[in-house]
Design a protein around this motif. Structure first.
Motif, short mmCIF file in Angstrom:
data_model
loop_
_atom_site.label_atom_id
_atom_site.label_comp_id
_atom_site.label_asym_id
_atom_site.label_seq_id
_atom_site.Cartn_x
_atom_site.Cartn_y
_atom_site.Cartn_z
N UNK A 214 0.82 -1.22 0.00
CA UNK A 214 0.00 0.00 0.00
C UNK A 214 0.85 1.26 0.00
N UNK A 215 1.97 1.24 0.74
CA UNK A 215 2.82 2.44 0.81
C UNK A 215 3.44 2.74 -0.55
N UNK A 216 3.79 1.71 -1.32
CA UNK A 216 4.33 1.94 -2.67
C UNK A 216 3.27 2.60 -3.55
N UNK A 217 2.04 2.09 -3.49
CA UNK A 217 0.96 2.66 -4.29
C UNK A 217 0.67 4.10 -3.86
N UNK A 218 0.73 4.33 -2.54
CA UNK A 218 0.50 5.70 -2.04
C UNK A 218 1.52 6.66 -2.64
N UNK A 219 2.78 6.23 -2.70
CA UNK A 219 3.82 7.08 -3.29
C UNK A 219 3.54 7.28 -4.78
N UNK A 220 3.19 6.20 -5.46
CA UNK A 220 2.93 6.28 -6.91
C UNK A 220 1.78 7.25 -7.21
N UNK A 221 0.71 7.17 -6.42
CA UNK A 221 -0.43 8.08 -6.63
C UNK A 221 -0.04 9.51 -6.28
N UNK A 222 0.80 9.69 -5.25
CA UNK A 222 1.23 11.03 -4.84
C UNK A 222 1.93 11.74 -5.99
N UNK A 223 2.84 11.03 -6.67
CA UNK A 223 3.56 11.67 -7.77
C UNK A 223 2.67 11.83 -9.01
N UNK A 224 1.74 10.89 -9.22
CA UNK A 224 0.88 10.93 -10.41
C UNK A 224 -0.20 12.00 -10.31
N UNK A 225 -0.61 12.32 -9.07
CA UNK A 225 -1.73 13.24 -8.87
C UNK A 225 -1.26 14.40 -7.99
N UNK A 226 -0.38 15.21 -8.56
CA UNK A 226 0.21 16.28 -7.76
C UNK A 226 -0.79 17.39 -7.47
N UNK A 227 -1.79 17.51 -8.30
CA UNK A 227 -2.88 18.46 -7.99
C UNK A 227 -4.17 17.64 -7.87
N UNK A 228 -4.80 17.78 -6.73
CA UNK A 228 -5.99 16.97 -6.42
C UNK A 228 -7.11 17.86 -5.91
N UNK A 229 -8.34 17.49 -6.28
CA UNK A 229 -9.49 18.29 -5.80
C UNK A 229 -9.89 17.93 -4.37
N UNK A 230 -9.35 16.83 -3.88
CA UNK A 230 -9.71 16.42 -2.53
C UNK A 230 -8.82 15.29 -2.06
N UNK A 231 -9.10 14.75 -0.88
CA UNK A 231 -8.25 13.69 -0.34
C UNK A 231 -8.39 12.39 -1.12
N UNK A 232 -7.26 11.70 -1.27
CA UNK A 232 -7.26 10.31 -1.74
C UNK A 232 -6.78 9.47 -0.56
#
Lengths: 477, 477
Positions: A214-232
């Motif tokens: 899960x932590x790897x995916x969290x990092x991957x999503x963090x870099x992929x979605x640098x601007x977000x309309x809300x929490x993931x």
């Protein structure tokens, strides 16, 4: 611990599960899931009918040993038809045979509150749950007794009927895999699904995910979605939902709350915060690590404070970190990962020729998990220098995990830097690896890779370490 | 923190070092070592002569800003001839220019106590210090400003004149290397030197070692010296001895105490126990890890309690763990390591063909740092099966570090076990790697390797995990 008092542990008249409480959990033969939609049958059903009790009723059970048990009747998926499942006030489910029950008093009838299906929309709503698999949505495999992902998000929501009080929820099953099967191409699919959910107008997204990676995916999503309309909010469960000590319900409820109420645009991992069940902690997606194989509070922030604490019972969100990324006007997706990377952990005796072997296998970047402040044997310097000259990025992190690398302190560090190794400050090795995969898709040359790697993009680098970020040890006290 | 009060931080009349105390330490230009045997020269020497002060005198310095500083005058190796080095009561050394001193009062003259060389024997004595290098015996490199190992144990003992009150000490310089240069062949030399020391009749041995790979060496010595006549105490320093916040003196003193008084025959790592300087903790050599790149309490027990707490100031040894290996009648050496091993950390995107590449490079054993309870992608199963069939040992540990692997819970774990992967319980990945190197020298076939690997030889496996072994996090409080 169960809320039924210390003495219950030694009372031989109680069923084993109740006597030993949760500690027994890992030894106790698990419920076998016979059917995920049916509930009480046979003896238990007859017993409940006698009292006119339905699921969701709040009960006070007088046990045959003179003790009492207070809680809400939950659906049972046990094969043992004598078992009643009671949700205690502390959030845990316990199973007890009706044979140990002397009498039952109905404190409050909720009837439809639990029995009724929670409304799950296909799209939209305030919060979207994207399910990828893992223990939070798992069931027991008949043949082997092992756990396998199976339950749909809808089915899991049967366990947390309170969810509907938190807001309108839509759900989507994206994959149904154990997280050790996760791959960079799947990260891309998840990021796309998150973007799509925000485009549909949700306030926040919950991603149900196995805890292993899960932590790897969290990092991957963090870099992929640098601007977000809300929490993931990534959420999982360390104990599967059929087990009495499962953290599925609490983690999921708390994550729905956080996704709806969180006033930030960041990717977080939201899991059990401490030994008991009072709150969950939302950790920044690039500063979190699974630090225990089985504990429910396995996920912890490293070199960072958690962003928020979620009091699931009080339905309250408490921000811990002031500096958070704000909700953006739109969700900007920039995904894609180059998996031609290698994470090399250094140890005494590792031969430097390994660098040649790694480079010849076609990698474009190496993250070293060095010792201490960022070291390997000096013998590695010429091999690393050659790799860098051939255009391979080499970044240094520390196997200590806590603290930052500093390659200026010792001669070895200086020699390695001079050979072209880039110190990656306090970045976690796993986060540096995921970031490198992402950067390699974007940078046109080694110099640009290096610049992006030491640039703090989404909070993966934290230069302000305070003393409380290092956990308290000294278990000898 | 320095014992000179909070207000000193903001008092601009104080020298920078005193104002900001230890927090500034990493930014402050270090003392440059001009000569390791000389001490005060020039201006400072003249100032001291004026008051008739010699090293070891206990002083009360009235500073020009009205504040006071109490401590013992230590030798100075600073290039700045105006600097006086004062050892505070909390064990720290601070440097202050005589120019900031209004007047000096001598509280107690010890004269010879410090100035006099501590008696260091060549062999025998109660405790033998074997020096291998590292920060505890390091000095600053002129040209670069970086730290390089240089000081002999005798020279270090000048910093801890109290040592002679703990017992008779002999010293030997075995190597002078930074610990990132440590190799399995050096482990063998250290083990032999330890055995020789016990044969000479010492009660305990102190091994001065760089911190980077100290835990690896501790594990190597633990397996090589399964029967010991007394404690083997590995000790290092996270801050070099020329720095005011150095932990060299406290760690070394405490280790001499432990080596002499410890009623056990085990290898331990003895380092700073917490934020302040009240005690050190002795960690079991096979259950310890460097968990921070720079903190003095970087070494911590994982999945185990520390063996003992050493109150260096009170000269008191407090046992934490009851079950320790007893002192043996003789020291039995069984050393030798086969370094044809590989430590493979799993991550999403790692391709299973890597197993083939590792095996073809000639390794005899692989330790996997899997995810969670001990997993990799299922795609690895056929590759690992092939490796095991070819006689390569494959053992599973967890990158979580805390907790034990359990490959029975999920389908993936069962599949990997069926392919021949051996779960290594709660062994640390690094310890499993060192153990494998040791086992490969002794076992005649794969079955024997497997048996030895899951056999608890020196406490490397702990099945009784209690809640306090997981450190307290939640830095948001």
């Amino acid at each position: 611990m169960l809320g039924i008092g210390r003495n219950s542990k030694r009372d031989p008249s109680l069923p084993l599960r109740l006597r030993l409480g949760l500690e027994l959990d890992s030894f106790f033969p698990r419920f076998e899931v016979s059917c995920v939609v049916e509930s009480y049958r046979g003896e238990a059903s007859a017993f409940l009918s006698k009292y006119g009790i339905t699921e969701g009723d709040q009960l006070l059970l007088a046990l045959k040993n003179g003790k009492e048990l207070r809680g809400t009747l939950m659906p049972s998926y046990s094969n043992d038809e004598s078992i009643l499942v009671i949700k205690l006030e502390n959030g845990y489910n316990v199973g007890i045979s009706y044979k140990y029950v002397e009498s039952v008093k109905v404190i409050e009838r909720r009837g439809k509150g639990v029995g009724e299906r929670t409304t799950v929309l296909a799209t939209g709503g305030e919060v979207k749950i994207i399910s990828t698999g893992g223990t939070i949505v798992s069931k027991i495999e008949y043949e082997t007794g092992a756990v396998r992902p199976a339950l749909s998000t809808e089915e899991i929501l049967q366990f947390v009927p309170e969810a509907k009080e938190f807001g309108t929820v839509s759900a989507e099953i994206l994959f149904s895999i154990l997280s050790e099967e996760m791959k960079p191409t799947y990260w891309e699919k998840i990021a796309e699904a998150v973007k799509k959910a925000f485009d549909e107008g949700v306030r926040g997204v919950v991603v149900a995910h196995g805890t292993d990676t899960m932590a790897y995916t969290a990092a991957a999503l963090s870099f992929s979605l640098r601007t977000l309309q809300g929490p993931v909010v990534l959420v999982g469960s360390q104990r599967s939902s059929d087990r009495p000590s499962s953290d599925s319900a609490i983690n999921l409820l708390s994550s729905i709350l956080l996704a709806k109420q969180g006033e930030f645009g960041e990717v977080v991992v939201n899991m059990h915060g401490e030994t008991s069940d009072t709150y969950t902690l939302a950790h920044r997606g690039v500063k979190v690590r699974k630090m225990h194989t089985s504990r429910r509070d396995a996920f912890q922030s490293i070199n960072s404070r958690p962003l928020a604490r979620v009091w699931w019972r009080e339905r309250k969100l408490e921000m811990i970190e002031d500096e958070v990324r704000q909700r953006g006007a739109s969700t900007v997706l920039e995904t894609g990962f180059d998996d031609r990377v290698f994470l090399l952990k250094y140890w005494p005796g590792l031969r430097p020729e390994v660098v040649e072997q790694i480079v010849s296998s076609g990698v474009r970047g190496i993250i070293i998990e060095g010792t201490g402040l960022g070291h390997t044997s000096k013998e590695f310097a010429p091999y690393l220098r050659k790799a860098v000259k051939e255009g391979v990025f080499v970044g240094m992190t520390s196997q200590c995990l806590f603290g930052a690398v500093n390659m200026n302190v010792y001669t070895t560090g200086r020699t390695l830097m001079e050979a072209g190794v880039t110190p990656l400050l306090d970045m976690l090795p796993e986060v540096a690896l995921v970031k490198l995969m992402w950067v390699l898709k974007r940078a046109s040359d080694l110099e640009e890779v290096r610049k992006l790697m030491i640039n703090n993009l989404v909070g993966e680098i934290n230069v302000r370490h305070t003393v409380e970020m290092y956990p308290r040890w000294d278990s000898g006290r």
